[in-house]
Design a protein around this motif. Structure first.
Motif, PDB file in Angstrom:
ATOM      1  N   PHE A 346       0.833  -1.211   0.000  1.00 15.91           N
ATOM      2  CA  PHE A 346       0.000   0.000   0.000  1.00 15.91           C
ATOM      3  C   PHE A 346       0.865   1.257   0.000  1.00 15.91           C
ATOM      4  O   PHE A 346       0.560   2.237  -0.701  1.00 15.91           O
ATOM      5  CB  PHE A 346      -0.945   0.005   1.208  1.00 15.91           C
ATOM      6  CG  PHE A 346      -2.217  -0.754   0.985  1.00 15.91           C
ATOM      7  CD1 PHE A 346      -3.274  -0.177   0.304  1.00 15.91           C
ATOM      8  CD2 PHE A 346      -2.340  -2.059   1.419  1.00 15.91           C
ATOM      9  CE1 PHE A 346      -4.456  -0.868   0.078  1.00 15.91           C
ATOM     10  CE2 PHE A 346      -3.503  -2.775   1.206  1.00 15.91           C
ATOM     11  CZ  PHE A 346      -4.562  -2.179   0.527  1.00 15.91           C
ATOM     12  N   LYS A 347       1.939   1.243   0.777  1.00 14.22           N
ATOM     13  CA  LYS A 347       2.846   2.386   0.796  1.00 14.22           C
ATOM     14  C   LYS A 347       3.472   2.603  -0.575  1.00 14.22           C
ATOM     15  O   LYS A 347       3.570   3.736  -1.066  1.00 14.22           O
ATOM     16  CB  LYS A 347       3.951   2.165   1.843  1.00 14.22           C
ATOM     17  CG  LYS A 347       3.505   2.284   3.285  1.00 14.22           C
ATOM     18  CD  LYS A 347       4.649   1.971   4.236  1.00 14.22           C
ATOM     19  CE  LYS A 347       4.239   2.105   5.686  1.00 14.22           C
ATOM     20  NZ  LYS A 347       4.005   3.519   6.071  1.00 14.22           N
ATOM     21  N   GLY A 391      11.697  -3.617   1.394  1.00 13.57           N
ATOM     22  CA  GLY A 391      12.564  -2.576   1.930  1.00 13.57           C
ATOM     23  C   GLY A 391      12.371  -1.249   1.217  1.00 13.57           C
ATOM     24  O   GLY A 391      12.346  -0.181   1.851  1.00 13.57           O
ATOM     25  N   ILE A 392      12.208  -1.297  -0.102  1.00 16.90           N
ATOM     26  CA  ILE A 392      11.969  -0.087  -0.887  1.00 16.90           C
ATOM     27  C   ILE A 392      10.667   0.570  -0.467  1.00 16.90           C
ATOM     28  O   ILE A 392      10.601   1.793  -0.260  1.00 16.90           O
ATOM     29  CB  ILE A 392      11.943  -0.431  -2.392  1.00 16.90           C
ATOM     30  CG1 ILE A 392      13.357  -0.722  -2.902  1.00 16.90           C
ATOM     31  CG2 ILE A 392      11.307   0.700  -3.208  1.00 16.90           C
ATOM     32  CD1 ILE A 392      13.408  -1.219  -4.334  1.00 16.90           C
ATOM     33  N   GLU A 397      12.100   7.775   2.399  1.00 15.03           N
ATOM     34  CA  GLU A 397      13.068   8.569   1.631  1.00 15.03           C
ATOM     35  C   GLU A 397      13.132   8.105   0.181  1.00 15.03           C
ATOM     36  O   GLU A 397      13.126   8.923  -0.743  1.00 15.03           O
ATOM     37  CB  GLU A 397      14.450   8.450   2.279  1.00 15.03           C
ATOM     38  CG  GLU A 397      15.533   9.256   1.563  1.00 15.03           C
ATOM     39  CD  GLU A 397      16.900   9.074   2.200  1.00 15.03           C
ATOM     40  OE1 GLU A 397      17.863   9.691   1.691  1.00 15.03           O
ATOM     41  OE2 GLU A 397      17.013   8.316   3.178  1.00 15.03           O
ATOM     42  N   PHE A 398      13.162   6.789  -0.026  1.00 15.93           N
ATOM     43  CA  PHE A 398      13.244   6.251  -1.391  1.00 15.93           C
ATOM     44  C   PHE A 398      11.942   6.510  -2.145  1.00 15.93           C
ATOM     45  O   PHE A 398      11.975   6.884  -3.323  1.00 15.93           O
ATOM     46  CB  PHE A 398      13.538   4.750  -1.340  1.00 15.93           C
ATOM     47  CG  PHE A 398      13.909   4.158  -2.670  1.00 15.93           C
ATOM     48  CD1 PHE A 398      15.241   4.024  -3.042  1.00 15.93           C
ATOM     49  CD2 PHE A 398      12.932   3.736  -3.565  1.00 15.93           C
ATOM     50  CE1 PHE A 398      15.583   3.485  -4.277  1.00 15.93           C
ATOM     51  CE2 PHE A 398      13.264   3.190  -4.791  1.00 15.93           C
ATOM     52  CZ  PHE A 398      14.594   3.065  -5.157  1.00 15.93           C
ATOM     53  N   ARG A 399      10.810   6.331  -1.470  1.00 17.41           N
ATOM     54  CA  ARG A 399       9.510   6.516  -2.142  1.00 17.41           C
ATOM     55  C   ARG A 399       9.298   7.957  -2.579  1.00 17.41           C
ATOM     56  O   ARG A 399       8.566   8.208  -3.535  1.00 17.41           O
ATOM     57  CB  ARG A 399       8.369   6.100  -1.214  1.00 17.41           C
ATOM     58  CG  ARG A 399       8.343   4.636  -0.832  1.00 17.41           C
ATOM     59  CD  ARG A 399       6.972   4.226  -0.301  1.00 17.41           C
ATOM     60  NE  ARG A 399       6.390   5.200   0.606  1.00 17.41           N
ATOM     61  CZ  ARG A 399       6.551   5.237   1.921  1.00 17.41           C
ATOM     62  NH1 ARG A 399       7.348   4.335   2.508  1.00 17.41           N
ATOM     63  NH2 ARG A 399       5.955   6.157   2.665  1.00 17.41           N
ATOM     64  N   MET A 400       9.918   8.894  -1.890  1.00 12.02           N
ATOM     65  CA  MET A 400       9.704  10.304  -2.194  1.00 12.02           C
ATOM     66  C   MET A 400      10.684  10.855  -3.232  1.00 12.02           C
ATOM     67  O   MET A 400      10.655  12.045  -3.541  1.00 12.02           O
ATOM     68  CB  MET A 400       9.790  11.138  -0.912  1.00 12.02           C
ATOM     69  CG  MET A 400       8.658  10.881   0.077  1.00 12.02           C
ATOM     70  SD  MET A 400       7.010  11.267  -0.641  1.00 12.02           S
ATOM     71  CE  MET A 400       6.344   9.618  -0.903  1.00 12.02           C
ATOM     72  N   ILE A 401      11.563  10.023  -3.757  1.00 11.43           N
ATOM     73  CA  ILE A 401      12.466  10.491  -4.812  1.00 11.43           C
ATOM     74  C   ILE A 401      11.649  10.803  -6.061  1.00 11.43           C
ATOM     75  O   ILE A 401      10.901   9.951  -6.547  1.00 11.43           O
ATOM     76  CB  ILE A 401      13.523   9.415  -5.148  1.00 11.43           C
ATOM     77  CG1 ILE A 401      14.410   9.142  -3.942  1.00 11.43           C
ATOM     78  CG2 ILE A 401      14.382   9.845  -6.347  1.00 11.43           C
ATOM     79  CD1 ILE A 401      15.421   8.022  -4.149  1.00 11.43           C
TER      80      ILE A 401
END
Length: 430
Positions: A346-347, A391-392, A397-401
């Motif tokens: 979901f994230k 993990g991703i 931080e990674f999702r908001m790139i």
């Protein structure tokens, strides 16, 4: 120091890790043909182990920012160790099976550590490169054993070879399709060819689970394509027409060849092969077994199933992923896994700014879908990718790139294999 190689030693460790994985998995896959020296296969697997195990220790970053994930993940790892400990026997045969059996050995329970792998650009690029190399190996090995796959007098062996070749080498190509915007056209076409080729082999050998798995990869890749190109309505219209045309042509081809080329799938299309096995499974498991499982080498009473050249009485495998997890670790294992995976997807799907995160979420969905017609929980690139994807998805931080930064970070429009992969650079251009 070169910008392209910001850390030469780290790059070398990554290469050792993935080369070890490739050697270990490819050796096991070739061994399924029964036409090789098994002692030599074990030697190659040992070399692979000596490469990827120490490298993995250096690669792992034991830091989790999400408190929910940190709590559940710690419990899950502890419980997994308990499941393994309940099945360990200190004998030569048991230890050999633990080390050399990627489908149900020790390393299946260590794959979740992939959640702790780094997410820097070099490591992510190497993931894509290794997937391509596995696709190349899949084509080579399939062509070498094509006669055994298509015209084998041993139906069970032919089916086993096809499933192992696909599960370990071709399935990960679907991840290239889900992240197609980051890849060159040649790489995308090659990945598409791998998935379609696997699907066609599954049709010819009447492997319905394999057909479902490969088709679902194509379907979700199509959805990703529509999402990326959602402003181009003409794409949707043309795609709908294409699907209709392909479906009509496929039905006509099947109808014309249903008694020859497709006789096996015609015969098996309505045949239930798992109902009896599952009934024995349900009858054998006691309430305690449902809760905590039977450990790593857990068995259930299932007489009469033909396995190779013998008929089973007790089995350690059941060809349904969810039930296999329950057999070994009980509802506790399955529940912890779902509590980790469901929030992650979901994230990744709804709270991310880049396609890589959304593709990671879709890969988790595919794992859950595959867990009925197959057993994706094994020491394979697909399962490693699942925990990397988790993990991703948990990394805010990674999702908001932003997508443009992600494209610049891992995009590769000129080369089939990145130049960073110096130790694995077997093809310079495609």
């Amino acid at each position: 120091m070169s910008e392209r190689y910001p850390n030469k030693s780290l790059n070398t460790i990554y290469n050792f890790f993935w080369l070890g994985i490739l050697l270990y998995v490819a050796s096991y896959v070739v061994a399924q043909s029964d036409k090789v020296n098994f002692i030599l296969i074990n030697v190659f697997q040992i070399i692979g182990l000596l490469m990827f195990v120490p490298a993995a220790i250096f690669i792992i970053r034991p830091k989790i920012d999400n408190k929910y994930l940190g709590f559940l993940y710690t419990i899950f790892l502890i419980w997994s160790l308990i499941v393994v400990a309940r099945g360990v026997e200190f004998s030569y045969t048991s230890i050999k099976q633990l080390l050399f059996r990627p489908k149900s050995g020790l390393f299946v329970y260590l794959v979740p550590l992939a959640l702790l792998f780094p997410r820097d650009k070099i490591f992510l690029k190497k993931i894509f490169d290794v997937i391509i190399i596995m696709g190349i190996l899949y084509i080579i090995i399939s062509l070498i054993f094509l006669k055994d796959l298509l015209i084998s007098h041993n139906e069970a062996k032919s089916r086993e070879m096809l499933e192992h070749f696909s599960q370990y080498l071709s399935f990960p190509a679907g991840f290239i399709l889900l992240t197609y915007t980051y890849h060159s056209n040649k790489r995308k076409l090659f990945a598409l060819f791998i998935v379609v080729f696997t699907f066609l082999l599954a049709v010819l050998r009447a492997r319905r689970g394999l057909m479902f798995i490969t088709f679902s990869s194509l379907f979700f890749a199509y959805l990703v394509y529509q999402y990326v190109n959602r402003v181009k309505i003409i794409n949707t219209i043309l795609s709908a027409f294409l699907i209709v045309i392909v479906s009509v042509v496929a039905l006509k081809i099947y109808d014309a060849n249903r008694t020859s080329t497709f006789s096996l799938i015609t015969e098996r299309i309505g045949h239930q092969t798992r109902s009896e096995v599952e009934e024995y499974f349900y009858m054998d498991l006691k309430p305690k077994d449902w809760i905590i499982g039977k450990g790593l080498e857990g068995e259930y009473f299932c007489p009469g199933v033909v396995e190779g050249d013998r008929i089973s009485i007790y089995r350690t495998v059941i060809e349904t992923g969810f039930l296999q997890i329950i057999l070994n670790g009980g509802i506790i294992s399955l529940g912890l896994m779902l509590l980790i995976m469901v929030p992650a997807l979901f994230k990744g799907l709804f709270y991310s700014k880049n396609l890589m995160s959304k593709a990671a979420a879709i890969w988790i969905i595919l794992f859950l879908l595959y867990s009925y017609p197959g057993t994706p929980s094994m020491f394979s690139m697909s399962y490693i990718l699942t925990w990397i994807s988790i993990g991703i998805c948990y990394s805010a931080e990674f999702r908001m790139i932003p997508e443009d930064e992600m494209t610049e970070m891992i995009g590769n429009n000129k080369m089939l294999l990145s130049e960073d992969l110096s130790g694995l650079d077997i093809i310079e251009q495609f």
